[in-house]
Write an enzyme that holds these catalytic residues in place. Sequence first.
Site, PDB file in Angstrom:
ATOM      1  N   ASP A 136      -5.163 -11.005   8.965  1.00  0.00           N
ATOM      2  CA  ASP A 136      -5.966 -10.789   7.764  1.00  0.00           C
ATOM      3  C   ASP A 136      -5.239 -11.371   6.567  1.00  0.00           C
ATOM      4  O   ASP A 136      -4.045 -11.694   6.617  1.00  0.00           O
ATOM      5  CB  ASP A 136      -6.222  -9.293   7.551  1.00  0.00           C
ATOM      6  CG  ASP A 136      -7.388  -9.008   6.607  1.00  0.00           C
ATOM      7  OD1 ASP A 136      -8.025  -9.967   6.125  1.00  0.00           O
ATOM      8  OD2 ASP A 136      -7.644  -7.824   6.327  1.00  0.00           O
ATOM      9  N   LYS A 137      -5.976 -11.471   5.483  1.00  0.00           N
ATOM     10  CA  LYS A 137      -5.448 -11.905   4.196  1.00  0.00           C
ATOM     11  C   LYS A 137      -5.956 -10.935   3.139  1.00  0.00           C
ATOM     12  O   LYS A 137      -7.067 -10.411   3.227  1.00  0.00           O
ATOM     13  CB  LYS A 137      -5.905 -13.336   3.904  1.00  0.00           C
ATOM     14  CG  LYS A 137      -5.912 -13.731   2.436  1.00  0.00           C
ATOM     15  CD  LYS A 137      -7.330 -13.571   1.875  1.00  0.00           C
ATOM     16  CE  LYS A 137      -7.351 -13.773   0.371  1.00  0.00           C
ATOM     17  NZ  LYS A 137      -8.679 -13.389  -0.196  1.00  0.00           N
ATOM     18  N   HIS A 138      -5.125 -10.682   2.145  1.00  0.00           N
ATOM     19  CA  HIS A 138      -5.547  -9.827   1.038  1.00  0.00           C
ATOM     20  C   HIS A 138      -5.115 -10.471  -0.272  1.00  0.00           C
ATOM     21  O   HIS A 138      -4.013 -11.000  -0.381  1.00  0.00           O
ATOM     22  CB  HIS A 138      -4.926  -8.432   1.143  1.00  0.00           C
ATOM     23  CG  HIS A 138      -5.376  -7.498   0.056  1.00  0.00           C
ATOM     24  ND1 HIS A 138      -6.608  -6.872   0.090  1.00  0.00           N
ATOM     25  CD2 HIS A 138      -4.777  -7.101  -1.091  1.00  0.00           C
ATOM     26  CE1 HIS A 138      -6.735  -6.131  -1.003  1.00  0.00           C
ATOM     27  NE2 HIS A 138      -5.650  -6.251  -1.733  1.00  0.00           N
ATOM     28  N   SER A 139      -6.003 -10.428  -1.254  1.00  0.00           N
ATOM     29  CA  SER A 139      -5.709 -10.987  -2.572  1.00  0.00           C
ATOM     30  C   SER A 139      -5.575  -9.863  -3.587  1.00  0.00           C
ATOM     31  O   SER A 139      -6.251  -8.840  -3.492  1.00  0.00           O
ATOM     32  CB  SER A 139      -6.828 -11.936  -3.008  1.00  0.00           C
ATOM     33  OG  SER A 139      -6.674 -12.294  -4.368  1.00  0.00           O
ATOM     34  N   THR A 159     -15.297  -9.046  -2.748  1.00  0.00           N
ATOM     35  CA  THR A 159     -15.871  -9.730  -1.594  1.00  0.00           C
ATOM     36  C   THR A 159     -17.143  -9.055  -1.112  1.00  0.00           C
ATOM     37  O   THR A 159     -18.118  -9.726  -0.740  1.00  0.00           O
ATOM     38  CB  THR A 159     -14.833  -9.785  -0.455  1.00  0.00           C
ATOM     39  OG1 THR A 159     -13.692 -10.525  -0.902  1.00  0.00           O
ATOM     40  CG2 THR A 159     -15.399 -10.451   0.778  1.00  0.00           C
ATOM     41  N   ARG A 191      -4.298   7.957 -10.181  1.00  0.00           N
ATOM     42  CA  ARG A 191      -3.566   6.884 -10.853  1.00  0.00           C
ATOM     43  C   ARG A 191      -4.419   6.198 -11.901  1.00  0.00           C
ATOM     44  O   ARG A 191      -3.941   5.790 -12.959  1.00  0.00           O
ATOM     45  CB  ARG A 191      -3.101   5.839  -9.824  1.00  0.00           C
ATOM     46  CG  ARG A 191      -1.974   6.298  -8.912  1.00  0.00           C
ATOM     47  CD  ARG A 191      -1.751   5.295  -7.797  1.00  0.00           C
ATOM     48  NE  ARG A 191      -1.505   3.964  -8.329  1.00  0.00           N
ATOM     49  CZ  ARG A 191      -1.826   2.831  -7.689  1.00  0.00           C
ATOM     50  NH1 ARG A 191      -2.422   2.879  -6.509  1.00  0.00           N
ATOM     51  NH2 ARG A 191      -1.559   1.669  -8.241  1.00  0.00           N
ATOM     52  N   SER A 202      -0.646   1.350  -1.560  1.00  0.00           N
ATOM     53  CA  SER A 202      -2.100   1.396  -1.536  1.00  0.00           C
ATOM     54  C   SER A 202      -2.672   0.239  -0.729  1.00  0.00           C
ATOM     55  O   SER A 202      -3.523   0.425   0.155  1.00  0.00           O
ATOM     56  CB  SER A 202      -2.648   1.369  -2.967  1.00  0.00           C
ATOM     57  OG  SER A 202      -4.057   1.391  -2.968  1.00  0.00           O
ATOM     58  N   LYS A 258      -4.024   0.597   3.687  1.00  0.00           N
ATOM     59  CA  LYS A 258      -5.374   0.253   4.139  1.00  0.00           C
ATOM     60  C   LYS A 258      -5.339  -0.885   5.156  1.00  0.00           C
ATOM     61  O   LYS A 258      -6.117  -0.892   6.118  1.00  0.00           O
ATOM     62  CB  LYS A 258      -6.249  -0.124   2.937  1.00  0.00           C
ATOM     63  CG  LYS A 258      -6.539   1.056   2.018  1.00  0.00           C
ATOM     64  CD  LYS A 258      -7.609   0.735   1.004  1.00  0.00           C
ATOM     65  CE  LYS A 258      -7.124  -0.170  -0.101  1.00  0.00           C
ATOM     66  NZ  LYS A 258      -6.303   0.543  -1.091  1.00  0.00           N
ATOM     67  N   LYS A 259      -4.473  -1.869   4.946  1.00  0.00           N
ATOM     68  CA  LYS A 259      -4.393  -2.979   5.897  1.00  0.00           C
ATOM     69  C   LYS A 259      -3.805  -2.530   7.234  1.00  0.00           C
ATOM     70  O   LYS A 259      -4.243  -2.990   8.295  1.00  0.00           O
ATOM     71  CB  LYS A 259      -3.562  -4.115   5.298  1.00  0.00           C
ATOM     72  CG  LYS A 259      -4.266  -4.828   4.152  1.00  0.00           C
ATOM     73  CD  LYS A 259      -5.596  -5.419   4.597  1.00  0.00           C
ATOM     74  CE  LYS A 259      -6.358  -6.088   3.492  1.00  0.00           C
ATOM     75  NZ  LYS A 259      -7.668  -6.626   3.947  1.00  0.00           N
TER      76      LYS A 259
END
Length: 439
Positions: free
Chosen positions: A83-86, A123, A171, A186, A190-191
């Site tokens: 996966d990728k996360h930005s 997304t 937060r 955080s 999740k990932k």
Amino acid sequence: MTRITEIIRKKRDRQMLATADIEAFIAGVTRGEVSDSQIAALAMAICINGMQVDELVALTLAMRDSGDVLQWAHLGLHGPLLDKHSTGGVGDLTSLLLGPMVAACGGYVPMISGRGLGHTGGTLDKLEAIPGYSVTPSVGHFQQVVKTVGVAIAGQTDRLAPADKRIYSVRDVTATVESVPLITASILSKKLCAGLDALVMDVKTGSGAFMPTLDQSVSLAESIVHVGNGAGMRTRAVLTDMSQSLAPSAGNALEVQVALNYLMGKRRPARLHQVTMALAEQMLLLGSLAADAAEAQQKLLQVLDSGAAFECFDRMCHAMGSRADIASYDHWLPKAPVVRPVPAVQSGQVVSIDCRALGYVVVTLGGGRLYPDDRIDHRVGLSGLAELGQSLEAGEPVAWVHAASDADADRACERVREAYTLMTGSGIEYPSVIGPLVG
């Protein structure tokens, strides 16, 4: 509650928290036994005093284990889970591209994505511009789509990292959102819930980024890489520029159009292509789907040019409920009733762009949200965005505004104009990829 108070006290006094302390605190958060004020107190103590890597790994794993963790062994997959996360930005639609690209190269991409908030796009909001696409499938259906198609993009369920959801809500109202340790936990909790083998982080820097300075972005990237690897997930970060919109369009349906043009080979904007290829390349390398960068680039270009990546995207959309003929997007993509150019007030080269301001233009048009329950107008946004270094004559458009009304267009045109600065150019180059941080 005495133990919870002592845990807060320890971090307040700059002591390291034991793994047992962290697990007890997160368990209390999940069961509702820890109050919002106690969450706020510990979050502030972490924000001020920081955390060591071992503490942060323990926090991330405890947050992951506060809910369900997807299991994949029973599905008999024949490739790595990637996966990728930005960290977010404007015109960032790379998830729509590299997910099917990596799947077409033999990876499996279970992408759990989010919605836009503030000036950044989401997304899930983009995908909901596609008629019928469901971002809330059952876990079983989500996993089946990953198995059969290679990629599925959906939203987070209530059972994935529920402790993170509660901590984040506190937060958000206690000035602790910017804490690097808390951001790291955080994102990664999740990932890790997705059961990934490897993750590539796209850490943005620049005026449109969550972390606007390079030093802040590097600090976050290093934290994510160290903690992700420490938690058993191969992790790598790439620093990319967000001092201008990544794509030439910003807004949900407009970005879907850019994505489809890219996957179908009609147009591949240079900056978007450079960043997408850099991230997808790292995914293939982390997943051992390519021996080196040259082989990764060759494989990615092959699945793009052959149409295999577009086929993966098309199959994913239909598996997730879409009724649309994806290739005929002109017939079904929603279109704004008012489209208006924003003319440059003078001739010159674009030397600066307030990218965050452009993101908020999309929001005020109705294409984003300031609050989680805000409704989205998928039609609106900006297109034809002029890039840094681009030369324009007075009167040429720096952008086109897509609006629901003339009044909305009037306001948006003025704000877009204010976001651009044109001067006699100096020929400065503006890199899109700052460089990789290898985990």
